[in-house]
Design a protein around this motif. Structure first.
Motif, PDB file in Angstrom:
ATOM      1  N   LYS A  57      43.577   2.159  20.292  1.00  0.00           N
ATOM      2  CA  LYS A  57      43.423   3.426  21.015  1.00  0.00           C
ATOM      3  C   LYS A  57      43.606   4.632  20.095  1.00  0.00           C
ATOM      4  CE  LYS A  57      44.854   5.609  25.305  1.00  0.00           C
ATOM      5  NZ  LYS A  57      45.756   5.514  26.454  1.00  0.00           N
ATOM      6  N   SER A  58      44.548   4.536  19.169  1.00  0.00           N
ATOM      7  CA  SER A  58      44.818   5.646  18.258  1.00  0.00           C
ATOM      8  C   SER A  58      43.639   5.945  17.332  1.00  0.00           C
ATOM      9  CB  SER A  58      46.071   5.358  17.428  1.00  0.00           C
ATOM     10  OG  SER A  58      45.869   4.178  16.650  1.00  0.00           O
ATOM     11  N   GLU A  59      42.709   5.001  17.198  1.00  0.00           N
ATOM     12  CA  GLU A  59      41.539   5.178  16.342  1.00  0.00           C
ATOM     13  C   GLU A  59      40.306   5.660  17.113  1.00  0.00           C
ATOM     14  OE1 GLU A  59      41.882   1.641  13.145  1.00  0.00           O
ATOM     15  OE2 GLU A  59      41.785   0.960  15.236  1.00  0.00           O
ATOM     16  N   GLY A  60      40.375   5.660  18.426  1.00  0.00           N
ATOM     17  CA  GLY A  60      39.220   5.972  19.250  1.00  0.00           C
ATOM     18  C   GLY A  60      38.931   7.453  19.365  1.00  0.00           C
ATOM     19  N   LYS A  61      37.726   7.761  19.870  1.00  0.00           N
ATOM     20  CA  LYS A  61      37.303   9.138  20.124  1.00  0.00           C
ATOM     21  C   LYS A  61      36.829   9.242  21.562  1.00  0.00           C
ATOM     22  CE  LYS A  61      35.803  10.209  15.430  1.00  0.00           C
ATOM     23  NZ  LYS A  61      34.691  10.659  14.603  1.00  0.00           N
ATOM     24  N   THR A  62      37.348  10.230  22.264  1.00  0.00           N
ATOM     25  CA  THR A  62      36.919  10.495  23.640  1.00  0.00           C
ATOM     26  C   THR A  62      35.721  11.434  23.573  1.00  0.00           C
ATOM     27  OG1 THR A  62      39.195  10.253  24.400  1.00  0.00           O
ATOM     28  CG2 THR A  62      37.654  11.322  25.897  1.00  0.00           C
ATOM     29  N   GLU A  63      34.624  11.039  24.210  1.00  0.00           N
ATOM     30  CA  GLU A  63      33.379  11.784  24.109  1.00  0.00           C
ATOM     31  C   GLU A  63      32.699  11.913  25.461  1.00  0.00           C
ATOM     32  OE1 GLU A  63      30.106   8.426  23.034  1.00  0.00           O
ATOM     33  OE2 GLU A  63      31.533   8.881  21.425  1.00  0.00           O
ATOM     34  N   ALA A  64      31.769  12.868  25.535  1.00  0.00           N
ATOM     35  CA  ALA A  64      30.920  13.031  26.712  1.00  0.00           C
ATOM     36  C   ALA A  64      29.589  13.618  26.244  1.00  0.00           C
ATOM     37  CB  ALA A  64      31.572  13.931  27.748  1.00  0.00           C
ATOM     38  N   HIS A  65      28.591  13.522  27.100  1.00  0.00           N
ATOM     39  CA  HIS A  65      27.233  13.935  26.744  1.00  0.00           C
ATOM     40  C   HIS A  65      26.675  14.861  27.828  1.00  0.00           C
ATOM     41  CE1 HIS A  65      27.698  10.670  23.931  1.00  0.00           C
ATOM     42  NE2 HIS A  65      27.966   9.857  24.943  1.00  0.00           N
ATOM     43  N   ASN A  66      25.785  15.749  27.425  1.00  0.00           N
ATOM     44  CA  ASN A  66      25.131  16.666  28.365  1.00  0.00           C
ATOM     45  C   ASN A  66      23.701  16.263  28.692  1.00  0.00           C
ATOM     46  OD1 ASN A  66      27.428  18.227  28.351  1.00  0.00           O
ATOM     47  ND2 ASN A  66      26.601  19.798  26.993  1.00  0.00           N
ATOM     48  N   LYS A  67      22.955  15.818  27.686  1.00  0.00           N
ATOM     49  CA  LYS A  67      21.528  15.546  27.846  1.00  0.00           C
ATOM     50  C   LYS A  67      21.251  14.147  28.383  1.00  0.00           C
ATOM     51  CE  LYS A  67      17.235  15.691  25.141  1.00  0.00           C
ATOM     52  NZ  LYS A  67      16.676  15.944  23.797  1.00  0.00           N
ATOM     53  N   TYR A  68      22.040  13.171  27.945  1.00  0.00           N
ATOM     54  CA  TYR A  68      21.797  11.771  28.293  1.00  0.00           C
ATOM     55  C   TYR A  68      22.910  11.187  29.159  1.00  0.00           C
ATOM     56  CZ  TYR A  68      18.180  11.721  24.688  1.00  0.00           C
ATOM     57  OH  TYR A  68      17.064  11.983  23.938  1.00  0.00           O
ATOM     58  N   ILE A  69      22.521  10.199  29.937  1.00  0.00           N
ATOM     59  CA  ILE A  69      23.449   9.334  30.663  1.00  0.00           C
ATOM     60  C   ILE A  69      23.497   8.029  29.882  1.00  0.00           C
ATOM     61  CG2 ILE A  69      23.753   7.995  32.792  1.00  0.00           C
ATOM     62  CD1 ILE A  69      22.315  10.383  34.220  1.00  0.00           C
ATOM     63  N   ASP A  70      24.701   7.498  29.678  1.00  0.00           N
ATOM     64  CA  ASP A  70      24.868   6.228  28.960  1.00  0.00           C
ATOM     65  C   ASP A  70      24.940   5.064  29.936  1.00  0.00           C
ATOM     66  OD1 ASP A  70      25.102   7.541  26.537  1.00  0.00           O
ATOM     67  OD2 ASP A  70      27.163   6.902  26.149  1.00  0.00           O
ATOM     68  N   ILE A  71      24.153   4.039  29.673  1.00  0.00           N
ATOM     69  CA  ILE A  71      24.335   2.735  30.313  1.00  0.00           C
ATOM     70  C   ILE A  71      24.831   1.823  29.192  1.00  0.00           C
ATOM     71  CG2 ILE A  71      23.283   0.811  31.556  1.00  0.00           C
ATOM     72  CD1 ILE A  71      21.043   2.780  32.426  1.00  0.00           C
ATOM     73  N   GLN A  72      26.111   1.483  29.223  1.00  0.00           N
ATOM     74  CA  GLN A  72      26.712   0.677  28.168  1.00  0.00           C
ATOM     75  C   GLN A  72      26.943  -0.730  28.685  1.00  0.00           C
ATOM     76  OE1 GLN A  72      29.852   2.409  25.881  1.00  0.00           O
ATOM     77  NE2 GLN A  72      28.996   4.471  26.008  1.00  0.00           N
ATOM     78  N   CYS A  73      26.416  -1.697  27.962  1.00  0.00           N
ATOM     79  CA  CYS A  73      26.459  -3.090  28.394  1.00  0.00           C
ATOM     80  C   CYS A  73      26.963  -3.965  27.252  1.00  0.00           C
ATOM     81  CB  CYS A  73      25.069  -3.517  28.830  1.00  0.00           C
ATOM     82  SG  CYS A  73      24.959  -5.215  29.397  1.00  0.00           S
ATOM     83  N   THR A  74      27.985  -4.749  27.511  1.00  0.00           N
ATOM     84  CA  THR A  74      28.503  -5.676  26.519  1.00  0.00           C
ATOM     85  C   THR A  74      27.625  -6.923  26.491  1.00  0.00           C
ATOM     86  OG1 THR A  74      30.733  -4.830  26.876  1.00  0.00           O
ATOM     87  CG2 THR A  74      30.555  -6.960  25.788  1.00  0.00           C
ATOM     88  N   THR A 127      29.615  14.030  33.827  1.00  0.00           N
ATOM     89  CA  THR A 127      30.976  14.423  34.206  1.00  0.00           C
ATOM     90  C   THR A 127      32.031  13.439  33.719  1.00  0.00           C
ATOM     91  OG1 THR A 127      30.683  13.305  36.324  1.00  0.00           O
ATOM     92  CG2 THR A 127      30.224  15.681  36.262  1.00  0.00           C
ATOM     93  N   ASP A 128      31.587  12.330  33.132  1.00  0.00           N
ATOM     94  CA  ASP A 128      32.493  11.267  32.692  1.00  0.00           C
ATOM     95  C   ASP A 128      32.683  11.316  31.180  1.00  0.00           C
ATOM     96  OD1 ASP A 128      32.430  10.147  35.337  1.00  0.00           O
ATOM     97  OD2 ASP A 128      30.528   9.180  34.821  1.00  0.00           O
ATOM     98  N   ALA A 129      33.913  11.498  30.744  1.00  0.00           N
ATOM     99  CA  ALA A 129      34.227  11.323  29.327  1.00  0.00           C
ATOM    100  C   ALA A 129      34.647   9.869  29.150  1.00  0.00           C
ATOM    101  CB  ALA A 129      35.347  12.269  28.913  1.00  0.00           C
TER     102      ALA A 129
END
Length: 160
Positions: A57-74, A127-129
């Motif tokens: 967690k200490s290495e992670g980055k919290t991010e959000a986007h304006n133009k695109y919606i992410d569909i993240q799939c493992t 609206t989701d980071a």
């Protein structure tokens, strides 16, 4: 945010580009070739397949986007993802229009954690980071995943 299994994507009526994204996702597995796949011309919808080791967690980055919606799939392994209400976070690095990303300081007061297994997906709206690439219980070795970037107007029309 949506969190579900790929076979349940039809529960969310988000139009033909949603269906196109999931038709593509169903062709992938943990052995899929890393790289960029253009799904709609003109950067309107594309996919990025990648493999990487999970982070603390200490290495992670919290991010959000304006133009695109992410569909993240493992596709392989188990990936942890923290999710936040973007409006409750403090900006760390202002929005970069060329990369469609804004970074935030870590806020542990109101977070949710997802363990995303192969065959599951998370959708992050504007609206989701989110903080992906996290170590999760059951993680062993690298994570293989795909992020489908869909221009928000293709799924939401003129809605924000």
């Amino acid at each position: 945010m949506i969190f579900d299994r790929i076979e349940n994507h039809h529960r969310y009526n988000l139009g033909p580009h949603w269906e196109q994204a999931f038709s593509f996702l169903k062709t992938l597995d943990a052995n899929s070739k890393p790289g960029r796949y253009d799904l709609v011309k003109g950067d309107k919808m594309y996919a990025l397949v990648m493999t990487y080791p999970p982070l603390l967690k200490s290495e992670g980055k919290t991010e959000a986007h304006n133009k695109y919606i992410d569909i993240q799939c493992t596709l392989g392994g188990v990936e942890g993802m923290y999710v936040y209400d973007r409006n409750k976070l403090q900006v760390q690095h202002p929005y970069d229009i060329s990369r469609d990303v804004e970074y935030y300081t870590h806020d542990y007061s109101h977070e949710h954690f997802l363990s995303v297994h192969a065959g599951e997906f998370a959708v992050f709206f504007n609206t989701d980071a989110h903080m992906p690439q996290m170590l999760a219980t059951g993680s062993q070795g690298n994570i293989t995943k795909v992020v489908v970037k869909v221009r928000k107007d293709l799924l939401l029309g003129n809605k924000k």
